[in-house]
Design a protein around this motif. Structure first.
Motif, short mmCIF file in Angstrom:
data_model
loop_
_atom_site.label_atom_id
_atom_site.label_comp_id
_atom_site.label_asym_id
_atom_site.label_seq_id
_atom_site.Cartn_x
_atom_site.Cartn_y
_atom_site.Cartn_z
N ALA A 102 0.86 -1.18 0.00
CA ALA A 102 0.00 0.00 0.00
C ALA A 102 0.90 1.24 0.00
N PRO A 103 0.38 2.38 -0.41
CA PRO A 103 1.21 3.59 -0.40
C PRO A 103 1.85 3.87 0.96
N GLU A 104 1.13 3.61 2.03
CA GLU A 104 1.70 3.86 3.36
C GLU A 104 2.83 2.87 3.68
N ASP A 105 2.80 1.69 3.06
CA ASP A 105 3.91 0.74 3.24
C ASP A 105 5.19 1.32 2.66
N ASP A 106 5.08 1.95 1.51
CA ASP A 106 6.26 2.53 0.87
C ASP A 106 6.85 3.63 1.75
N GLU A 107 6.00 4.39 2.41
CA GLU A 107 6.48 5.45 3.30
C GLU A 107 7.18 4.86 4.52
N ARG A 108 6.71 3.72 5.01
CA ARG A 108 7.29 3.08 6.20
C ARG A 108 8.55 2.29 5.89
N ALA A 109 8.77 1.95 4.64
CA ALA A 109 9.89 1.08 4.24
C ALA A 109 11.18 1.87 4.12
N VAL A 110 11.79 2.17 5.25
CA VAL A 110 13.01 2.96 5.27
C VAL A 110 14.24 2.05 5.25
N THR A 111 14.18 0.94 5.99
CA THR A 111 15.30 0.00 6.08
C THR A 111 14.83 -1.40 5.66
N LEU A 112 15.77 -2.30 5.49
CA LEU A 112 15.43 -3.69 5.18
C LEU A 112 14.56 -4.29 6.28
N SER A 113 14.86 -3.98 7.52
CA SER A 113 14.04 -4.49 8.63
C SER A 113 12.60 -4.03 8.50
N ASP A 114 12.39 -2.79 8.07
CA ASP A 114 11.03 -2.29 7.86
C ASP A 114 10.32 -3.10 6.77
N VAL A 115 11.03 -3.38 5.69
CA VAL A 115 10.44 -4.15 4.58
C VAL A 115 10.08 -5.56 5.04
N VAL A 116 10.96 -6.18 5.81
CA VAL A 116 10.69 -7.52 6.34
C VAL A 116 9.43 -7.49 7.20
N GLU A 117 9.30 -6.50 8.05
CA GLU A 117 8.13 -6.36 8.91
C GLU A 117 6.85 -6.17 8.09
N ILE A 118 6.93 -5.35 7.06
CA ILE A 118 5.77 -5.10 6.19
C ILE A 118 5.36 -6.39 5.46
N VAL A 119 6.33 -7.09 4.91
CA VAL A 119 6.03 -8.34 4.19
C VAL A 119 5.41 -9.35 5.15
N ARG A 120 5.97 -9.48 6.34
CA ARG A 120 5.44 -10.43 7.32
C ARG A 120 4.00 -10.07 7.69
N ALA A 121 3.72 -8.81 7.88
CA ALA A 121 2.36 -8.37 8.21
C ALA A 121 1.38 -8.71 7.08
N HIS A 122 1.81 -8.49 5.84
CA HIS A 122 0.94 -8.81 4.69
C HIS A 122 0.73 -10.32 4.58
N CYS A 123 1.78 -11.10 4.81
CA CYS A 123 1.65 -12.57 4.75
C CYS A 123 0.71 -13.05 5.85
N LEU A 124 0.82 -12.48 7.03
CA LEU A 124 -0.06 -12.85 8.14
C LEU A 124 -1.51 -12.49 7.82
N ALA A 125 -1.73 -11.30 7.29
CA ALA A 125 -3.08 -10.87 6.93
C ALA A 125 -3.66 -11.78 5.84
N LYS A 126 -2.85 -12.15 4.88
CA LYS A 126 -3.29 -13.02 3.79
C LYS A 126 -3.67 -14.40 4.33
N GLN A 127 -2.89 -14.89 5.29
CA GLN A 127 -3.14 -16.21 5.87
C GLN A 127 -4.45 -16.22 6.64
N HIS A 128 -4.81 -15.08 7.26
CA HIS A 128 -6.04 -15.02 8.06
C HIS A 128 -7.24 -14.54 7.26
N ALA A 129 -7.04 -14.28 5.98
CA ALA A 129 -8.16 -13.80 5.15
C ALA A 129 -9.07 -14.93 4.74
#
Length: 86
Positions: free
Chosen positions: A59-86
């Protein structure tokens, strides 16, 4: 059977492999800002590769939050978790 949720280490490893496949030569270390390593085209290519690999959409807000690799890992994990519970 539901596929297992990748852990942070697995996600980080996959992202680094995707970056290598995209020809990104800089070091994507957790403490470095992505902007210091990637130009805008490299960043876009990496985001698209991540989305395709993990079957998620940033999402656009993900791009704003993705400052470091750790941020990207956290964003990806959150999306994977959301997808798994959908």
């Amino acid at each position: 059977m539901t596929p297992s949720l990748p852990d942070e280490t697995q996600i980080r490893t996959e992202i680094l492999l995707l970056a290598k496949k995209q020809g990104i030569k800089g070091d994507l270390e957790d403490h470095l800002e992505l902007a210091s390593v990637l130009d805008s085209m490299q960043r876009l290519a990496l985001v698209v590769a991540i989305e395709d690999h993990f079957l998620i959409s940033f999402a656009p807000e993900d791009d704003e939050r993705a400052v470091t690799l750790s941020d990207v890992v956290e964003i990806v994990r959150a999306h994977c978790l959301a997808k798994q519970h959908a």
